[in-house]
Design an enzyme around this catalytic site. Sequence first.
Site, PDB file in Angstrom:
ATOM      1  N   ASN A  15       0.826  -1.209   0.000  1.00 28.60           N
ATOM      2  CA  ASN A  15       0.000   0.000   0.000  1.00 28.60           C
ATOM      3  C   ASN A  15       0.859   1.259   0.000  1.00 28.60           C
ATOM      4  O   ASN A  15       1.931   1.301   0.592  1.00 28.60           O
ATOM      5  CB  ASN A  15      -0.937  -0.003   1.220  1.00 28.60           C
ATOM      6  CG  ASN A  15      -1.886  -1.184   1.174  1.00 28.60           C
ATOM      7  OD1 ASN A  15      -2.045  -1.799   0.124  1.00 28.60           O
ATOM      8  ND2 ASN A  15      -2.498  -1.506   2.292  1.00 28.60           N
ATOM      9  N   ASP A  58      -0.646   4.205   0.879  1.00 27.61           N
ATOM     10  CA  ASP A  58      -1.496   5.196   1.566  1.00 27.61           C
ATOM     11  C   ASP A  58      -0.972   5.668   2.922  1.00 27.61           C
ATOM     12  O   ASP A  58      -1.528   6.600   3.512  1.00 27.61           O
ATOM     13  CB  ASP A  58      -2.931   4.656   1.707  1.00 27.61           C
ATOM     14  CG  ASP A  58      -3.016   3.336   2.480  1.00 27.61           C
ATOM     15  OD1 ASP A  58      -2.085   3.013   3.248  1.00 27.61           O
ATOM     16  OD2 ASP A  58      -4.025   2.626   2.304  1.00 27.61           O
ATOM     17  N   HIS A 117       5.772  -0.545  -2.833  1.00 28.55           N
ATOM     18  CA  HIS A 117       5.328   0.185  -4.023  1.00 28.55           C
ATOM     19  C   HIS A 117       5.413   1.695  -3.859  1.00 28.55           C
ATOM     20  O   HIS A 117       4.758   2.423  -4.593  1.00 28.55           O
ATOM     21  CB  HIS A 117       3.909  -0.249  -4.398  1.00 28.55           C
ATOM     22  CG  HIS A 117       3.830  -1.676  -4.872  1.00 28.55           C
ATOM     23  ND1 HIS A 117       2.658  -2.393  -4.960  1.00 28.55           N
ATOM     24  CD2 HIS A 117       4.815  -2.533  -5.265  1.00 28.55           C
ATOM     25  CE1 HIS A 117       2.919  -3.617  -5.404  1.00 28.55           C
ATOM     26  NE2 HIS A 117       4.215  -3.730  -5.581  1.00 28.55           N
ATOM     27  N   CYS A 139      10.176  20.956  -8.943  1.00 29.76           N
ATOM     28  CA  CYS A 139      11.296  21.029  -8.007  1.00 29.76           C
ATOM     29  C   CYS A 139      11.698  22.488  -7.775  1.00 29.76           C
ATOM     30  O   CYS A 139      11.862  23.253  -8.736  1.00 29.76           O
ATOM     31  CB  CYS A 139      12.470  20.228  -8.570  1.00 29.76           C
ATOM     32  SG  CYS A 139      13.952  20.346  -7.545  1.00 29.76           S
ATOM     33  N   THR A 146      -4.630  -8.984   0.035  1.00 31.32           N
ATOM     34  CA  THR A 146      -3.966  -8.852  -1.271  1.00 31.32           C
ATOM     35  C   THR A 146      -4.481  -9.923  -2.226  1.00 31.32           C
ATOM     36  O   THR A 146      -4.740 -11.055  -1.815  1.00 31.32           O
ATOM     37  CB  THR A 146      -2.422  -8.906  -1.159  1.00 31.32           C
ATOM     38  OG1 THR A 146      -1.863  -8.814  -2.477  1.00 31.32           O
ATOM     39  CG2 THR A 146      -1.912 -10.142  -0.454  1.00 31.32           C
ATOM     40  N   SER A 147      -4.607  -9.530  -3.510  1.00 31.67           N
ATOM     41  CA  SER A 147      -5.122 -10.483  -4.498  1.00 31.67           C
ATOM     42  C   SER A 147      -4.010 -11.402  -5.014  1.00 31.67           C
ATOM     43  O   SER A 147      -4.288 -12.346  -5.741  1.00 31.67           O
ATOM     44  CB  SER A 147      -5.765  -9.724  -5.663  1.00 31.67           C
ATOM     45  OG  SER A 147      -4.840  -8.818  -6.220  1.00 31.67           O
ATOM     46  N   ASN A 203      -8.591 -12.679   4.185  1.00 28.32           N
ATOM     47  CA  ASN A 203      -9.153 -12.124   2.953  1.00 28.32           C
ATOM     48  C   ASN A 203     -10.550 -12.723   2.780  1.00 28.32           C
ATOM     49  O   ASN A 203     -10.698 -13.945   2.799  1.00 28.32           O
ATOM     50  CB  ASN A 203      -8.259 -12.495   1.746  1.00 28.32           C
ATOM     51  CG  ASN A 203      -8.590 -11.695   0.497  1.00 28.32           C
ATOM     52  OD1 ASN A 203      -9.751 -11.414   0.216  1.00 28.32           O
ATOM     53  ND2 ASN A 203      -7.570 -11.345  -0.259  1.00 28.32           N
ATOM     54  N   ALA A 211     -10.374  -7.520   7.376  1.00 27.15           N
ATOM     55  CA  ALA A 211      -9.263  -7.265   8.291  1.00 27.15           C
ATOM     56  C   ALA A 211      -9.708  -6.573   9.583  1.00 27.15           C
ATOM     57  O   ALA A 211      -9.152  -6.825  10.655  1.00 27.15           O
ATOM     58  CB  ALA A 211      -8.237  -6.381   7.582  1.00 27.15           C
TER      59      ALA A 211
HETATM   60  P1  OAD Z   1      -6.128  -5.711  -5.046  1.00 29.02           P
HETATM   61  O1  OAD Z   1      -7.107  -4.604  -5.263  1.00 29.02           O
HETATM   62  O2  OAD Z   1      -5.621  -6.433  -6.231  1.00 29.02           O
HETATM   63  O3  OAD Z   1      -6.746  -6.795  -4.066  1.00 29.02           O
HETATM   64  C1  OAD Z   1      -7.377  -6.424  -2.878  1.00 29.02           C
HETATM   65  C2  OAD Z   1      -7.685  -7.684  -2.099  1.00 29.02           C
HETATM   66  O4  OAD Z   1      -8.256  -7.292  -0.857  1.00 29.02           O
HETATM   67  C3  OAD Z   1      -8.679  -8.635  -2.759  1.00 29.02           C
HETATM   68  O5  OAD Z   1      -8.137  -9.957  -2.723  1.00 29.02           O
HETATM   69  C4  OAD Z   1      -9.924  -8.537  -1.880  1.00 29.02           C
HETATM   70  O6  OAD Z   1     -10.630  -9.783  -1.801  1.00 29.02           O
HETATM   71  C5  OAD Z   1      -9.318  -8.184  -0.538  1.00 29.02           C
HETATM   72  N1  OAD Z   1     -10.203  -7.465   0.393  1.00 29.02           N
HETATM   73  C6  OAD Z   1     -11.252  -6.667   0.104  1.00 29.02           C
HETATM   74  N2  OAD Z   1     -11.813  -6.186   1.238  1.00 29.02           N
HETATM   75  C7  OAD Z   1     -11.082  -6.681   2.270  1.00 29.02           C
HETATM   76  C8  OAD Z   1     -11.152  -6.550   3.687  1.00 29.02           C
HETATM   77  N3  OAD Z   1     -12.079  -5.791   4.273  1.00 29.02           N
HETATM   78  N4  OAD Z   1     -10.246  -7.215   4.449  1.00 29.02           N
HETATM   79  C9  OAD Z   1      -9.303  -7.999   3.850  1.00 29.02           C
HETATM   80  N5  OAD Z   1      -9.191  -8.160   2.520  1.00 29.02           N
HETATM   81  C10 OAD Z   1     -10.070  -7.513   1.730  1.00 29.02           C
HETATM   82  O7  OAD Z   1      -4.926  -5.072  -4.163  1.00 29.02           O
HETATM   83  P2  OAD Z   1      -3.414  -5.540  -3.989  1.00 29.02           P
HETATM   84  O8  OAD Z   1      -3.294  -7.029  -3.956  1.00 29.02           O
HETATM   85  O9  OAD Z   1      -2.852  -4.761  -2.871  1.00 29.02           O
HETATM   86  O10 OAD Z   1       0.153  -1.233  -7.065  1.00 29.02           O
HETATM   87  O11 OAD Z   1      -2.782  -5.013  -5.352  1.00 29.02           O
HETATM   88  C11 OAD Z   1      -1.411  -5.089  -5.557  1.00 29.02           C
HETATM   89  C12 OAD Z   1      -0.921  -3.866  -6.301  1.00 29.02           C
HETATM   90  O12 OAD Z   1      -1.654  -3.693  -7.507  1.00 29.02           O
HETATM   91  C13 OAD Z   1      -1.120  -2.569  -5.555  1.00 29.02           C
HETATM   92  O13 OAD Z   1      -0.081  -2.288  -4.648  1.00 29.02           O
HETATM   93  C14 OAD Z   1      -1.167  -1.547  -6.650  1.00 29.02           C
HETATM   94  C15 OAD Z   1      -1.941  -2.300  -7.727  1.00 29.02           C
HETATM   95  O14 OAD Z   1      -1.640  -1.946  -9.029  1.00 29.02           O
HETATM   96  C16 OAD Z   1       0.490   0.052  -7.153  1.00 29.02           C
HETATM   97  O15 OAD Z   1      -0.265   0.986  -7.022  1.00 29.02           O
HETATM   98  C17 OAD Z   1       1.911   0.265  -7.443  1.00 29.02           C
END
Ligand code: OAD
Length: 233
Positions: free
Chosen positions: A95, A97, A112, A138, A179-180, A204, A222
């Site tokens: 994340n 954020d 990231h 800058c 994370t997905s 998840n 979470a």
């Molecule tokens: P994704 O948006 O791909 O996946 C989010 C995951 O969170 C999914 O598997 C959901 O099922 C799960 N989810 C949703 N609500 C939830 C909750 N309340 N508690 C727990 N899990 C929950 O996000 P990331 O896997 O983080 O890169 O994506 C990886 C990267 O892809 C990010 O860092 C971003 C993106 O492009 C950049 O911005 C550089």
Amino acid sequence: MEIDPSAYKDIVFFTGAGMSAESGVPTYRGSGGVWSQYRWQEYACQTAFEEDPQKVLAFHEVRRQAVLACKPHAGHDVIAGQEKAHPGVTVVTQNIDGMHQRAGNRRVIELHGSLWRLRCPWHGVIEDIGEKYRSYKCRDCGSWLRPDIVWFGDRLDPWVVSEATGAIRKCDLLISIGTSGVVWPAAGFPQIARENGARLLEINPEPNEMSHLYDETIRTGAGSALPELFKKR
Ligand code: OAD
């Protein structure tokens, strides 16, 4: 299920966008996800930045405002509390954020990058916290400042990756949250922990292609799963 953190020497909380979902920060994939509303080709790659830096910076500024309107939730508080209580806790996050830091974590490895940093091609990285960027350019040389974020097509900072993989290799408990598991190299981290004998736990609500790697899975959000898991600690 409950975790006794004192049974582990090194614990990694490995987080993705789902960690912040209950704070109100949208995830990337799925309905309502950032990449279903915006084309990353226009907002999240070096080519887009070179074509129209102002548009890309304005997009990230809107995201900063949206994140600042959100607050860390009970799950973030649990992770911050664990870091205070346990010397071997590290957060490895995808994340950008800054929510873990706002909750109080200090040992956070940001794979990231961060919405709260910009970088000048000549003068390096600048911390910039606030709704608006202090400047799009800058102050020293007038170059456009680029969000210090790993966009599509970018390479991760090798130093950050090595710090993260070091923590992952060393841990004896890995808790993956929200994370997905589709973006590499982060998607490979659970496997590395597994090869090194760690216990693997997934939080998840939805299963994904990496779910089979985990020893245990909690299919709730979470914000409720973490307080339940660390109830007595
Ligand atoms: P994704 O948006 O791909 O996946 C989010 C995951 O969170 C999914 O598997 C959901 O099922 C799960 N989810 C949703 N609500 C939830 C909750 N309340 N508690 C727990 N899990 C929950 O996000 P990331 O896997 O983080 O890169 O994506 C990886 C990267 O892809 C990010 O860092 C971003 C993106 O492009 C950049 O911005 C550089």
